[in-house]
Design a protein around this motif. Structure first.
Motif, PDB file in Angstrom:
ATOM      1  N   GLY A 119      30.852  49.427  22.296  1.00 18.71           N
ATOM      2  CA  GLY A 119      31.787  48.329  22.037  1.00 18.71           C
ATOM      3  C   GLY A 119      33.020  48.401  22.911  1.00 18.71           C
ATOM      4  N   ASP A 120      33.594  49.593  23.026  1.00 16.42           N
ATOM      5  CA  ASP A 120      34.772  49.776  23.876  1.00 16.42           C
ATOM      6  C   ASP A 120      34.439  49.488  25.341  1.00 16.42           C
ATOM      7  OD1 ASP A 120      36.247  50.471  21.635  1.00 16.42           O
ATOM      8  OD2 ASP A 120      36.173  52.637  22.041  1.00 16.42           O
ATOM      9  N   TYR A 121      33.262  49.900  25.765  1.00 18.05           N
ATOM     10  CA  TYR A 121      32.844  49.674  27.152  1.00 18.05           C
ATOM     11  C   TYR A 121      32.676  48.169  27.418  1.00 18.05           C
ATOM     12  CZ  TYR A 121      30.818  50.781  31.653  1.00 18.05           C
ATOM     13  OH  TYR A 121      30.605  50.884  33.002  1.00 18.05           O
ATOM     14  N   ALA A 122      32.091  47.448  26.477  1.00 19.89           N
ATOM     15  CA  ALA A 122      31.920  45.993  26.640  1.00 19.89           C
ATOM     16  C   ALA A 122      33.272  45.298  26.786  1.00 19.89           C
ATOM     17  CB  ALA A 122      31.157  45.424  25.442  1.00 19.89           C
ATOM     18  N   ARG A 123      34.228  45.681  25.973  1.00 13.86           N
ATOM     19  CA  ARG A 123      35.576  45.099  26.079  1.00 13.86           C
ATOM     20  C   ARG A 123      36.164  45.321  27.472  1.00 13.86           C
ATOM     21  NH1 ARG A 123      37.783  47.629  20.528  1.00 13.86           N
ATOM     22  NH2 ARG A 123      37.355  45.897  19.115  1.00 13.86           N
ATOM     23  N   SER A 124      36.040  46.552  27.964  1.00 19.29           N
ATOM     24  CA  SER A 124      36.634  46.857  29.265  1.00 19.29           C
ATOM     25  C   SER A 124      35.934  46.099  30.394  1.00 19.29           C
ATOM     26  CB  SER A 124      36.635  48.365  29.532  1.00 19.29           C
ATOM     27  OG  SER A 124      35.335  48.847  29.762  1.00 19.29           O
ATOM     28  N   MET A 125      34.624  45.921  30.303  1.00 23.59           N
ATOM     29  CA  MET A 125      33.910  45.186  31.355  1.00 23.59           C
ATOM     30  C   MET A 125      34.331  43.720  31.398  1.00 23.59           C
ATOM     31  SD  MET A 125      30.011  46.602  31.498  1.00 23.59           S
ATOM     32  CE  MET A 125      29.659  46.120  29.825  1.00 23.59           C
ATOM     33  N   LEU A 126      34.465  43.101  30.249  1.00 24.02           N
ATOM     34  CA  LEU A 126      34.887  41.699  30.231  1.00 24.02           C
ATOM     35  C   LEU A 126      36.303  41.570  30.782  1.00 24.02           C
ATOM     36  CD1 LEU A 126      33.278  40.546  26.900  1.00 24.02           C
ATOM     37  CD2 LEU A 126      32.667  39.792  29.194  1.00 24.02           C
ATOM     38  N   GLN A 127      37.155  42.505  30.434  1.00 24.16           N
ATOM     39  CA  GLN A 127      38.524  42.496  30.954  1.00 24.16           C
ATOM     40  C   GLN A 127      38.515  42.659  32.474  1.00 24.16           C
ATOM     41  OE1 GLN A 127      41.043  45.732  29.621  1.00 24.16           O
ATOM     42  NE2 GLN A 127      42.874  44.485  29.860  1.00 24.16           N
ATOM     43  N   GLN A 128      37.718  43.579  32.986  1.00 28.24           N
ATOM     44  CA  GLN A 128      37.633  43.808  34.433  1.00 28.24           C
ATOM     45  C   GLN A 128      37.172  42.565  35.181  1.00 28.24           C
ATOM     46  OE1 GLN A 128      35.057  47.166  35.115  1.00 28.24           O
ATOM     47  NE2 GLN A 128      36.384  48.561  33.984  1.00 28.24           N
ATOM     48  N   HIS A 129      36.316  41.764  34.563  1.00 27.89           N
ATOM     49  CA  HIS A 129      35.794  40.550  35.196  1.00 27.89           C
ATOM     50  C   HIS A 129      36.660  39.322  34.913  1.00 27.89           C
ATOM     51  CE1 HIS A 129      32.045  41.992  36.974  1.00 27.89           C
ATOM     52  NE2 HIS A 129      31.962  42.808  35.947  1.00 27.89           N
ATOM     53  N   GLY A 130      37.760  39.507  34.186  1.00 28.83           N
ATOM     54  CA  GLY A 130      38.664  38.397  33.908  1.00 28.83           C
ATOM     55  C   GLY A 130      38.091  37.363  32.967  1.00 28.83           C
ATOM     56  N   ILE A 131      37.199  37.782  32.073  1.00 26.59           N
ATOM     57  CA  ILE A 131      36.564  36.867  31.117  1.00 26.59           C
ATOM     58  C   ILE A 131      37.300  36.950  29.792  1.00 26.59           C
ATOM     59  CG2 ILE A 131      34.447  36.326  29.871  1.00 26.59           C
ATOM     60  CD1 ILE A 131      32.956  37.639  32.306  1.00 26.59           C
TER      61      ILE A 131
END
Length: 166
Positions: free
Chosen positions: A111-123
């Motif tokens: 869950g934490d990893y998913a949050r960070s990936m979306l943030q990194q992609h500006g979503i």
């Protein structure tokens, strides 16, 4: 048309599709473009990247979070969808066994990893249903962007070893 995602799979499609899955500690990310009515959904098992291609069977290319996210990004780009205009949602990361304070379980890591990936992609994340106990049933209707999530708690009497106790 209904599509069912198994662990390690992903899907990108238009308004004619509804995508379903069942999550325990795994996580699903959905991306949806409201004007184009194109959406994508992943079902990943582990945070991070697959170390080698041999680690990722060709029928399960999205086992790792980073690989699944890359597949979603590429799929949306192939459909002419600008990621910055997408809505992101995150689901899953449930505890299938009792959590302890000493160990960050795989569901929490996912869950934490998913949050960070979306943030990194500006979503922009518009909704999430993460963590807790038990598993979730998901239905993503691409036409509307709606994701129905139903969390099912573990059955009473199940211990940490997964064996039913009397």
């Amino acid at each position: 048309m209904d599509i069912f995602l198994m662990p390690g799979e992903y899907f990108v499609g238009d308004a004619q599709y509804r995508v379903r899955t069942l999550l325990g500690s795994c996580v699903s990310i959905t991306l949806w473009h409201p004007a184009l009515r194109i959406g994508a959904m992943s079902h990943f098992l582990l945070p991070g990247h697959g170390r080698r291609k041999a680690d990722r069977p060709s029928d399960k290319p999205g086992m790792y979070g980073a690989d699944a996210m890359q597949l979603l990004v590429e799929g949306m780009a192939q459909n002419g969808v600008p990621l910055a205009q997408c809505q992101g949602k995150i689901f899953g990361g449930g505890a299938m066994f009792p959590r302890t304070d000493k160990v960050r379980d795989i569901g929490t890591q996912n869950g934490d990893y998913a949050r960070s990936m979306l943030q990194q992609h500006g979503i922009h994340v518009v909704s999430e249903s993460l963590f807790g106990e038990g598993h979730r049933h998901l239905i993503f209707t691409i036409r509307s962007g709606e994701v129905l999530s139903r969390q099912v708690p573990p059955e009473p009497g199940w211990g940490s070893a997964g064996a039913k106790t009397a």
